[in-house]
Design a protein around this motif. Structure first.
Motif, mmCIF file in Angstrom:
data_model
loop_
_atom_site.group_PDB
_atom_site.id
_atom_site.type_symbol
_atom_site.label_atom_id
_atom_site.label_comp_id
_atom_site.label_asym_id
_atom_site.label_seq_id
_atom_site.Cartn_x
_atom_site.Cartn_y
_atom_site.Cartn_z
ATOM 1 N N GLY A 217 -86.807 71.615 73.001
ATOM 2 C CA GLY A 217 -86.974 70.931 71.556
ATOM 3 C C GLY A 217 -86.506 69.470 71.824
ATOM 4 N N VAL A 218 -85.403 69.476 72.652
ATOM 5 C CA VAL A 218 -84.832 68.076 72.985
ATOM 6 C C VAL A 218 -85.708 67.481 73.734
ATOM 7 N N GLY A 219 -86.420 67.992 74.634
ATOM 8 C CA GLY A 219 -87.347 67.172 75.485
ATOM 9 C C GLY A 219 -88.489 66.732 74.622
ATOM 10 N N GLN A 220 -89.065 67.536 73.758
ATOM 11 C CA GLN A 220 -90.073 66.760 72.999
ATOM 12 C C GLN A 220 -89.760 66.050 71.902
ATOM 13 N N ASP A 221 -88.637 65.930 71.500
ATOM 14 C CA ASP A 221 -87.994 65.023 70.428
ATOM 15 C C ASP A 221 -87.686 63.558 70.944
ATOM 16 N N ILE A 222 -87.023 63.777 72.380
ATOM 17 C CA ILE A 222 -86.959 62.710 73.090
ATOM 18 C C ILE A 222 -88.315 61.806 73.473
ATOM 19 N N GLN A 223 -89.303 62.532 73.914
ATOM 20 C CA GLN A 223 -90.478 62.160 74.128
ATOM 21 C C GLN A 223 -91.259 61.438 73.076
ATOM 22 N N LYS A 224 -91.037 62.046 71.983
ATOM 23 C CA LYS A 224 -91.819 61.583 70.645
ATOM 24 C C LYS A 224 -91.127 60.119 70.286
ATOM 25 N N ALA A 225 -89.421 60.025 70.305
ATOM 26 C CA ALA A 225 -89.009 58.974 70.187
ATOM 27 C C ALA A 225 -89.384 57.997 70.958
ATOM 28 N N GLY A 226 -89.499 58.120 72.322
ATOM 29 C CA GLY A 226 -90.040 57.317 73.583
ATOM 30 C C GLY A 226 -90.976 56.537 73.159
#
Length: 42
Positions: A24-33
């Motif tokens: 979930g952290v990886g997906q959230d960081i990707q969306k933020a990027g």
């Protein structure tokens, strides 16, 4: 620029508190990027 950095930091903290798994952290960081990248293109 200072406001942008503050906004990004606040968003990052909210994202980290909202996810429960490493995936979930990886997906959230990707969306933020992606949002930051889109804002930079404008």
């Amino acid at each position: 620029m200072k406001t942008l950095v503050t906004l990004i930091a606040a968003s990052f903290l909210l994202v980290l508190t909202g996810c429960n798994t490493v995936k979930g952290v990886g997906q959230d960081i990707q969306k933020a990027g992606e949002k930051i990248e889109g804002a930079a293109k404008k």
